[in-house]
Design an enzyme around this catalytic site. Structure first.
Site, short mmCIF file in Angstrom:
data_model
loop_
_atom_site.label_atom_id
_atom_site.label_comp_id
_atom_site.label_asym_id
_atom_site.label_seq_id
_atom_site.Cartn_x
_atom_site.Cartn_y
_atom_site.Cartn_z
N HIS A 13 -4.01 -0.48 -4.59
CA HIS A 13 -5.46 -0.72 -4.45
C HIS A 13 -6.15 -0.39 -5.78
O HIS A 13 -7.20 0.24 -5.82
CB HIS A 13 -6.06 0.16 -3.34
N GLU A 30 -5.16 -5.05 -5.06
CA GLU A 30 -5.01 -5.61 -3.71
C GLU A 30 -4.68 -7.10 -3.79
O GLU A 30 -5.04 -7.79 -4.73
CB GLU A 30 -6.29 -5.39 -2.91
N SER A 56 0.84 -1.20 0.00
CA SER A 56 0.00 0.00 0.00
C SER A 56 0.88 1.26 0.00
O SER A 56 1.55 1.53 -0.98
CB SER A 56 -0.97 -0.04 1.18
#
Length: 287
Positions: free
Chosen positions: A186, A213, A144
């Site tokens: 994401h 993800e 992330s």
């Protein structure tokens, strides 16, 4: 402490390949097959690994750090150290540099990439990480925010779902581990295609990499990466771009980008990011 029960490394598929850098799109599986985390664990030395977890991108670094501590200890790592850095000046302190020097793998957690960049960017700590990656003496993984940070240019925020425009993306400086890449995470999960295209319009010398993800770009030593995980990696290559109205457009005006090359890669696909080509799938031997 949180009690997670990941599948142990010895119970899951053995991944023999050594990946010096692993860039994860976020929300990687932590409790089932743990394919991505096991690949990092094995690359860092398996049961001989000493893993350093850097949770400082998170607003709850103690909680996040403990979560990964539990995971990697459960896999059988020799040591797991939490490098709970709270101030930029700490990155040049001997206590953290000494811990880092003993690590075979470093894991950057999710959170706020600006916070992460401001804490470790430009430090002796970060310089040491880059130097050790360069001599294949350390495995680095980031998820992330820890993925967004790897380029020379970094997406620090923005919007999703609209047409490409200057206002759709906020850009700043990253850590420069892969200077030519501009990474978003994401990706399809948060509808960020237009955001990455907007970023590439601003920096057409970069290669756009959008990672879903539970999906990872696992970099090898020869300028290639392999896709690991359940989602896809989207490549936006402006190498043959013939026109963009980026410089002439207003902040909210739709952007034009002509002749982009787009690839969608899934599990097992490999891509050479310097030559900007998809590599052929390996030929399986006949039975």
């Amino acid at each position: 402490m949180l009690e997670l029960k990941p599948v142990l490394a010895q119970q899951s598929m053995v991944i023999p390949t050594h990946y010096p850098v692993m860039v994860i799109g976020g929300a990687e599986d932590k409790v089932n097959g743990c394919a991505i985390l096991n690949a990092f664990f094995n690359s860092a030395g398996g049961k001989m690994a000493t893993i350093g977890v850097i949770p400082c991108a998170s607003q709850e670094p103690s909680v996040v750090g403990d979560r990964y501590y539990q995971i990697f200890k459960g896999m059988g790592a020799t040591q797991v150290q939490i490098l709970d850095i709270r101030q930029p000046q700490e990155c040049d302190e001997e206590r953290w540099l000494d811990v880092l020097s003993n690590c075979t793998g470093v894991f950057l957690t999710g959170g706020d990439q600006l916070r992460l960049r401001d804490l470790i960017g430009g430090s002796q700590f970060m310089t040491s990480i880059k130097q050790r990656i360069a001599i294949d003496n350390l495995v680095l993984a980031g998820t992330s925010a820890g993925a967004a940070i790897v380029g020379e240019k970094m997406i620090s925020g923005g919007s999703s779902g609209d047409s490409p425009s200057q206002s759709l993306v906020d850009l700043t400086t990253g850590l420069g581990i892969f200077p030519d890449l501009l990474v978003d995470q994401h990706f399809h999960n948060r509808n960020r295609m237009a955001r990455l295209m907007s970023a590439i319009a601003a920096h057409p010398d970069k290669l756009g990499v959008g990672i879903d993800e539970d999906t990872c770009a696992a970099f090898e030593d020869d300028s290639t990466f392999e896709v690991i995980g359940k989602g896809t990696i989207t490549i936006i290559d402006p190498g043959k771009l013939t026109h963009t109205n980026y410089l002439a457009s207003g902040q909210s005006s739709p952007l034009s980008l002509h002749n982009l090359t787009v690839h969608i890669l899934s599990q097992g696909d490999r891509y050479n990011y310097q030559q900007r080509v998809v590599l052929p799938a390996p030929v399986m031997p006949r039975r």
